[in-house]
Design an enzyme around this catalytic site. Sequence first.
Site, short mmCIF file in Angstrom:
data_model
loop_
_atom_site.label_atom_id
_atom_site.label_comp_id
_atom_site.label_asym_id
_atom_site.label_seq_id
_atom_site.Cartn_x
_atom_site.Cartn_y
_atom_site.Cartn_z
N GLY B 34 5.60 6.07 7.05
CA GLY B 34 5.00 4.78 6.73
C GLY B 34 5.80 4.03 5.69
N GLY B 36 4.88 1.15 4.18
CA GLY B 36 4.04 0.19 3.46
C GLY B 36 4.26 0.29 1.96
N PHE B 37 3.31 -0.21 1.21
CA PHE B 37 3.46 -0.20 -0.25
C PHE B 37 3.61 1.21 -0.79
CE2 PHE B 37 1.23 -4.29 0.39
CZ PHE B 37 2.12 -5.12 -0.27
N GLY B 38 2.80 2.17 -0.29
CA GLY B 38 2.85 3.54 -0.79
C GLY B 38 4.16 4.22 -0.44
N GLU B 193 -10.89 -14.94 2.53
CA GLU B 193 -9.66 -15.72 2.62
C GLU B 193 -9.54 -16.42 3.98
OE1 GLU B 193 -7.31 -12.84 -0.55
OE2 GLU B 193 -7.12 -12.49 1.59
N ASP B 322 -4.10 4.01 1.70
CA ASP B 322 -5.39 3.84 2.38
C ASP B 322 -5.82 5.09 3.14
OD1 ASP B 322 -5.29 1.32 1.43
OD2 ASP B 322 -5.10 0.32 3.37
N ALA B 338 -2.96 -2.71 -2.51
CA ALA B 338 -1.54 -2.42 -2.66
C ALA B 338 -1.21 -1.71 -3.98
CB ALA B 338 -0.75 -3.73 -2.53
#
Lengths: 449, 449
Positions: B34, B36-38, B193, B322, B338
Amino acid sequence: MADLGTRPSDSIQSDSIQPDSIPPDAKPHVVILGGGFGGLAAASQLANANVRITVIDRRNHHLFQPLLYQVATAGLSAPSIAAPLRQILRKQRNVTVLLDEALDVDCTQRRVKLANGTLDYDFLIVATGATHAYFGHDDWAAYAPGLKTMDDAFTIRRRVLLAFEHAEREDDPARRQAWLNFVIVGGGATGVELAGALAEIARHTLPREFRRCDPRQANVLLVEAGPRLLPGFDPTLSAKAQRQLERLGVQVRTGTAVTAIDDSGVMLGEQPLTARTVLWAAGVAASPLGRLLGAPVDRAGRVQVSADLSLPEHPDVFVIGDLANVMQDNGKPVPGVAPAAKQMGRHAASRIRARLNGDNRPQPFRYRDDGALATIGRMAAVAQFGRVKFAGVVAWWIWLTAHVYFLIGFRNRLVVMLDWAWAYWTYQRHARIVTGSDDAKNTHLSNDA
Amino acid sequence: MADLGTRPSDSIQSDSIQPDSIPPDAKPHVVILGGGFGGLAAASQLANANVRITVIDRRNHHLFQPLLYQVATAGLSAPSIAAPLRQILRKQRNVTVLLDEALDVDCTQRRVKLANGTLDYDFLIVATGATHAYFGHDDWAAYAPGLKTMDDAFTIRRRVLLAFEHAEREDDPARRQAWLNFVIVGGGATGVELAGALAEIARHTLPREFRRCDPRQANVLLVEAGPRLLPGFDPTLSAKAQRQLERLGVQVRTGTAVTAIDDSGVMLGEQPLTARTVLWAAGVAASPLGRLLGAPVDRAGRVQVSADLSLPEHPDVFVIGDLANVMQDNGKPVPGVAPAAKQMGRHAASRIRARLNGDNRPQPFRYRDDGALATIGRMAAVAQFGRVKFAGVVAWWIWLTAHVYFLIGFRNRLVVMLDWAWAYWTYQRHARIVTGSDDAKNTHLSNDA
């Protein structure tokens, strides 16, 4: 239109009649099929005319096609070269935009059949353009995508970026090289631009980012069946374009016909060439709507129009842009470029205005050649204005300036200039994202082991 | 890893060992699933560690998810909030990026099964995140798209823009209104949003561009099953967010459960509501990979990790972001945002470095709450930093600044700022293009008459 017959036929003041002073349904209805360069130019030329206009397009945006190859090669974001038709035309109160697809035209009944209903017209401007054609080999489409729509650009971007990902994962040298071989079929402006951009990606953008494969091992081969690249340009510029491409690392083969394409590669005459990525920039066919108008069409499906761009049997129907077969005074066909489509759109609109004023004299369309430009890569382009020719840096600056100038929207001009400056200094291409998927075998990551 | 056992366990100098002084295959292999941010935070924390790292993602880009709703609502171009993983990691020479999908993990054999082969690891960081969930109503997915990937954002953008096009073509007032009714299910940050952006589009961006329908007749309804919006925020901010949304024209219904969704609309309890566009911002489920690790998972599929984020039975496997179920000291779960994912990524990487240095003490992860932000619209947002709370213009400026700051890439920061300034002054949203297609009935223009 009947109520207009009472006006003096020599009036040149009809523009000054306020559109709102006549009930909308009584105003002549101009239907424009297609929101490309030709359709938009026609609509805008009718801005103050006492007509109501309906612009029909199956896409919600006008596409600045001359820069589409930059979306396909990850240099620009899609929204930078597209603007919603509604937004472009929002201030022109006599225009209604409809998102729909024209399926047929009944020129006798003056009626357009749409995917969702029908629409009656008093004047019709058909500006539905062209798409790519595979010369009877429609099965090639799955292996060699062409470049006409935004979705086409995303398909090419996805295939090109995934090819390098496949190469990075591939341990077998021959199979890896197959992913690093790129063939572009067709040496016109689109083919030349795609080839130059691919060579830059392989040589400058990607090398430091891969660990197992070396993107500089990529071969970019540009194949042209005719004797030279850019047949619309002067032969000296064709030769210069080829030299500039070769300097960027592109291999050019002119006089070479592609005889077969499948997911393993192409046949060049009798010679097979392994390449997992083949792009199609060769054939153009007019929109199928052209064949439904009842007028004769040429081999590419373009409509043989009268000198004033109307249909010989239906003077209230005009065909413009890539869909029209029109000759220049020098006997050559008017080229399928944006300036020609715009000129034809303005001409058709002027003829409609004249007719509304009772002036039925046939006024022939005359193409004004504003010159031709093709870019090859960093500091490399060719430009031709009548007898004046440029190649290299000067042509490149002319190309840059002209393309920014003709883009629609201040925001887009600014961001495209920023992106180009950024790409120039960093060699990066900021839109390198893979989205969507397609069904052809060679782009599904999971379909090869 | 065996050769590392001879090093003194208290060494804090291992960073200074040049990675190149050990043959690559002898270096411990850290596999990160992954990007992503992590996953990115973990990779970057291991930049100077004496390991080789493989980052696996099935997409070629890192996505800045906090701004994904702006792509979905045509405010930003996709490439502005995405960066190729290879480009982000190109300077970190101990990282290899592979575009592939992890299908299973064998924690005993220390092996990851990929869609295209297998990969052995010494340490594994699983950071495959979450997707949207429909609480057992998977058939709702076709009618109410969620927002997790770039393709999801394109789907929502397409459906929202096409809804107004349908309304413009529709003559029947009831059917027209059905196209102008928008329901957003879920009152968390994404729902808030999306609702705010939709209301702005209908009220400010589109009105002058349509001739037959009035986009200001659009109803934007935000439905939340719980008692208030933004449950992660202080109740006073939830109330302020609701008031700000209502001022933008959004109708908010809290304490209301959606019991059915189909292509005609939704059921709110027993009450049917006609709406052709429904967006899903309610449920989140962890990546299916979590259930394959052999560790217990919670109802949402998140993995119950040890205090140091590793698996209780497999200390060489870390689960972060997550996908991990982690508690804060105050007994609340660490939120799926995040900053939490980044902190976990850095923690897992530090634990790996410590273990390589012989330090096997379990070091618990402690979440540092950096505050929470949610934007609502023009000059409207809420922000909470511990006990300090903001709403309105100040919160909006904090939100703007933080999001530009955390975006990856100077070009993207600059262009996003430009696009926001442009949108602020003109009310235009520059990315209003419809591309692609999907199979749900209500987006095919030709499927309704």
